[in-house]
Motif scaffolding. Structure first.
Motif, short mmCIF file in Angstrom:
data_model
loop_
_atom_site.label_atom_id
_atom_site.label_comp_id
_atom_site.label_asym_id
_atom_site.label_seq_id
_atom_site.Cartn_x
_atom_site.Cartn_y
_atom_site.Cartn_z
N VAL A 259 -30.91 -55.12 -28.90
CA VAL A 259 -30.21 -54.35 -29.94
C VAL A 259 -30.22 -52.86 -29.62
O VAL A 259 -29.21 -52.15 -29.81
N GLU A 260 -31.34 -52.39 -29.10
CA GLU A 260 -31.43 -50.97 -28.75
C GLU A 260 -30.45 -50.61 -27.63
O GLU A 260 -29.79 -49.58 -27.66
N THR A 261 -30.35 -51.50 -26.63
CA THR A 261 -29.41 -51.27 -25.54
C THR A 261 -27.97 -51.28 -26.04
O THR A 261 -27.13 -50.44 -25.65
N ALA A 262 -27.66 -52.24 -26.93
CA ALA A 262 -26.31 -52.31 -27.49
C ALA A 262 -25.99 -51.06 -28.31
O ALA A 262 -24.86 -50.55 -28.28
N ALA A 263 -26.99 -50.58 -29.03
CA ALA A 263 -26.78 -49.38 -29.83
C ALA A 263 -26.49 -48.17 -28.93
O ALA A 263 -25.58 -47.36 -29.20
N GLU A 264 -27.24 -48.04 -27.84
CA GLU A 264 -27.02 -46.92 -26.94
C GLU A 264 -25.65 -47.02 -26.26
O GLU A 264 -24.94 -46.02 -26.09
N ALA A 265 -25.28 -48.26 -25.85
CA ALA A 265 -23.98 -48.43 -25.19
C ALA A 265 -22.83 -48.12 -26.15
O ALA A 265 -21.85 -47.47 -25.78
N SER A 266 -22.95 -48.59 -27.39
CA SER A 266 -21.88 -48.31 -28.35
C SER A 266 -21.80 -46.83 -28.68
O SER A 266 -20.68 -46.28 -28.84
N ASP A 267 -22.96 -46.18 -28.75
CA ASP A 267 -22.93 -44.73 -28.96
C ASP A 267 -22.24 -44.01 -27.80
O ASP A 267 -21.49 -43.05 -28.00
N HIS A 268 -22.49 -44.50 -26.59
CA HIS A 268 -21.88 -43.89 -25.41
C HIS A 268 -20.36 -44.09 -25.44
O HIS A 268 -19.59 -43.15 -25.16
N ILE A 269 -19.92 -45.30 -25.78
CA ILE A 269 -18.48 -45.56 -25.85
C ILE A 269 -17.83 -44.69 -26.93
O ILE A 269 -16.75 -44.13 -26.74
N LEU A 270 -18.51 -44.59 -28.08
CA LEU A 270 -17.98 -43.76 -29.14
C LEU A 270 -17.88 -42.29 -28.71
O LEU A 270 -16.91 -41.59 -29.03
N HIS A 271 -18.87 -41.87 -27.94
CA HIS A 271 -18.84 -40.50 -27.43
C HIS A 271 -17.65 -40.30 -26.48
O HIS A 271 -16.98 -39.26 -26.52
N LEU A 272 -17.38 -41.30 -25.61
CA LEU A 272 -16.23 -41.20 -24.71
C LEU A 272 -14.92 -41.14 -25.47
O LEU A 272 -14.00 -40.39 -25.11
N VAL A 273 -14.80 -41.93 -26.53
CA VAL A 273 -13.59 -41.91 -27.33
C VAL A 273 -13.39 -40.55 -27.96
O VAL A 273 -12.28 -39.99 -27.98
N GLU A 274 -14.48 -39.98 -28.47
CA GLU A 274 -14.37 -38.66 -29.08
C GLU A 274 -13.99 -37.61 -28.03
O GLU A 274 -13.21 -36.68 -28.32
N ARG A 275 -14.52 -37.79 -26.84
CA ARG A 275 -14.15 -36.86 -25.77
C ARG A 275 -12.67 -37.00 -25.41
O ARG A 275 -12.00 -36.02 -25.08
N SER A 276 -12.15 -38.22 -25.45
CA SER A 276 -10.72 -38.41 -25.20
C SER A 276 -9.88 -37.71 -26.24
O SER A 276 -8.85 -37.08 -25.93
N LEU A 277 -10.33 -37.79 -27.49
CA LEU A 277 -9.63 -37.06 -28.54
C LEU A 277 -9.71 -35.55 -28.32
O LEU A 277 -8.73 -34.82 -28.54
N ASP A 278 -10.87 -35.12 -27.87
CA ASP A 278 -11.01 -33.70 -27.58
C ASP A 278 -10.07 -33.27 -26.45
O ASP A 278 -9.49 -32.17 -26.48
N PHE A 279 -9.89 -34.15 -25.46
CA PHE A 279 -9.00 -33.84 -24.34
C PHE A 279 -7.55 -33.70 -24.83
O PHE A 279 -6.83 -32.79 -24.42
N SER A 280 -7.13 -34.60 -25.69
CA SER A 280 -5.76 -34.52 -26.22
C SER A 280 -5.59 -33.26 -27.06
O SER A 280 -4.54 -32.61 -27.01
N ARG A 281 -6.63 -32.90 -27.82
CA ARG A 281 -6.53 -31.64 -28.58
C ARG A 281 -6.51 -30.43 -27.65
O ARG A 281 -5.83 -29.43 -27.93
N LEU A 282 -7.27 -30.54 -26.56
CA LEU A 282 -7.33 -29.42 -25.61
C LEU A 282 -5.96 -29.19 -24.96
O LEU A 282 -5.53 -28.05 -24.77
N GLU A 283 -5.25 -30.27 -24.62
CA GLU A 283 -3.91 -30.11 -24.03
C GLU A 283 -2.92 -29.52 -25.02
O GLU A 283 -2.00 -28.80 -24.63
N SER A 284 -3.10 -29.83 -26.29
CA SER A 284 -2.19 -29.28 -27.30
C SER A 284 -2.61 -27.90 -27.77
O SER A 284 -1.95 -27.31 -28.62
N GLY A 285 -3.74 -27.39 -27.25
CA GLY A 285 -4.20 -26.06 -27.62
C GLY A 285 -4.87 -25.99 -28.98
O GLY A 285 -4.96 -24.91 -29.56
N GLN A 286 -5.36 -27.13 -29.47
CA GLN A 286 -5.97 -27.15 -30.80
C GLN A 286 -7.47 -27.43 -30.75
O GLN A 286 -8.08 -27.74 -31.76
N HIS A 287 -8.09 -27.33 -29.58
CA HIS A 287 -9.50 -27.67 -29.44
C HIS A 287 -10.29 -26.46 -28.97
O HIS A 287 -9.81 -25.67 -28.16
N GLU A 288 -11.49 -26.35 -29.49
CA GLU A 288 -12.42 -25.32 -29.06
C GLU A 288 -13.64 -25.98 -28.45
O GLU A 288 -14.19 -26.95 -29.02
#
Length: 332
Positions: A259-288
């Motif tokens: 369960v601990e490993t699954a929790a860490e992996a899911s947190d990592h995936i969620l972090h990647l998704v958030e980073r993808s959103l940040d990348f799209s905001r960065l291209e549109s000039g709306q991210h800091e």
């Protein structure tokens, strides 16, 4: 006789060409005739007549020297003019061989020379060119704008402009004119190099359209990435929540590690998704960009726990070594 000898001493003997009926000759003969009429046939009359004759001879010789210098100057000017004409002819023959249209204009913008390429470009024979002005050839440019271009040419010495030309056969095409002011002995002249730029403008238009298409594709990619990130994050948030509930359950042994490993992996995936959103905001000039503090040792441990289950049953060993000098917290 003594006076004649003294006069000859004062005026050394010089070879005097026979007089040929010019003005000094007539004056000298008139003096001699006047002396004979007055009865001055003695030594005194002869002395005065010879003095006048010598003076007229010197004047005639000076006149001849002046005329000789004038003739030499005229011959030099004629030679220089012929040499200039030969150089001009060689230059015109060379310009007739190049593929670029070349026009020579006077300061009234009237054509004084046109090479063969100009005749082919404009569809006008060279003889007709000499009767035309640039205002007649360029009917697309307004007269006031043409005057501004001429003023800029006089001020800066060169100018580049674009216009359109209506060919006698009906074809309408763009041209580019490179004009330069040249100072010569006969006055100022304007040299024009003219070329058709239809292909170049078409290439520029194609490049501009390709650039617009690339920007549109980039926007579509960014929008797709943002959409996918939102769609993935919604179910992933639910998975993370379920794993957090399992972490709170009383699990023992290997199940707790799973369960601990699954929790860490899911947190990592969620972090990647958030980073993808940040990348799209960065291209549109709306991210800091924000800086975060993290523990590099914990990152290494989490990555190791996520990779170790995938290596079970494989002839691969995962080992890690952490330098003791590595700080506990870094800002990234």
């Amino acid at each position: 006789a003594d006076q004649v000898a003294a006069m000859r001493k004062d005026y050394p003997a010089r070879p005097i060409q026979p007089l040929t009926g010019g003005a000094p000759d007539l004056l000298a003969r008139r003096d001699i005739e006047d002396a004979h009429r007055r009865g001055e046939s003695g030594a005194r009359g002869r002395v005065q007549a010879e003095r006048r004759l010598l003076a007229y001879a010197h004047a005639l010789e000076a006149t001849r020297d002046l005329l000789r210098r004038k003739v030499e100057e005229l011959e030099a000017a004629v030679t220089h003019q012929r040499e200039s004409q030969r150089r001009l002819a060689r230059t015109q023959r060379a310009l007739d061989e190049i593929a670029t249209a070349v026009l020579w204009l006077d300061m009234d913008l009237r054509v004084t020379y046109a090479n063969q390429a100009s005749c082919e470009l404009f569809g006008i024979c060279c003889e007709e060119f000499l009767e035309k002005s640039i205002r007649e050839l360029d009917q697309h440019t307004a007269p006031d704008q043409l005057e501004r271009i001429q003023a800029q040419l006089i001020q800066t010495g060169s100018v580049v402009t674009q216009s359109w030309y209506q060919h006698p056969e009906g074809r309408h095409f763009p041209i580019e004119i490179h004009a330069g002011l040249h100072h010569t002995e006969d006055g100022d002249m304007v040299f024009c190099f003219i070329e058709e730029i239809s292909e170049r403008l078409a290439d520029e238009q194609q490049r501009a359209q390709a650039h617009l298409r690339a920007e549109a594709q980039a926007r579509e990619k960014t929008e797709l990435l943002a959409t996918l990130s939102h769609e993935i994050r919604t179910p992933l948030t639910a998975i993370v929540s379920m794993i957090d509930l399992l972490r709170e359950a009383p699990l023992e042994g290997a199940y707790a590690d799973f369960v601990e490993t699954a929790a860490e992996a899911s947190d990592h995936i969620l972090h990647l998704v958030e980073r993808s959103l940040d990348f799209s905001r960065l291209e549109s000039g709306q991210h800091e960009v924000d800086l975060e503090v993290c523990n590099p040792r914990e990152i290494i441990e989490r990555v190791s726990r996520m990779v170790e289950p995938q290596l079970e049953g494989r002839p691969v060993e995962l080992s890690k070594a952490i330098d003791p000098r590595l700080p506990e917290a870094i800002e990234i």
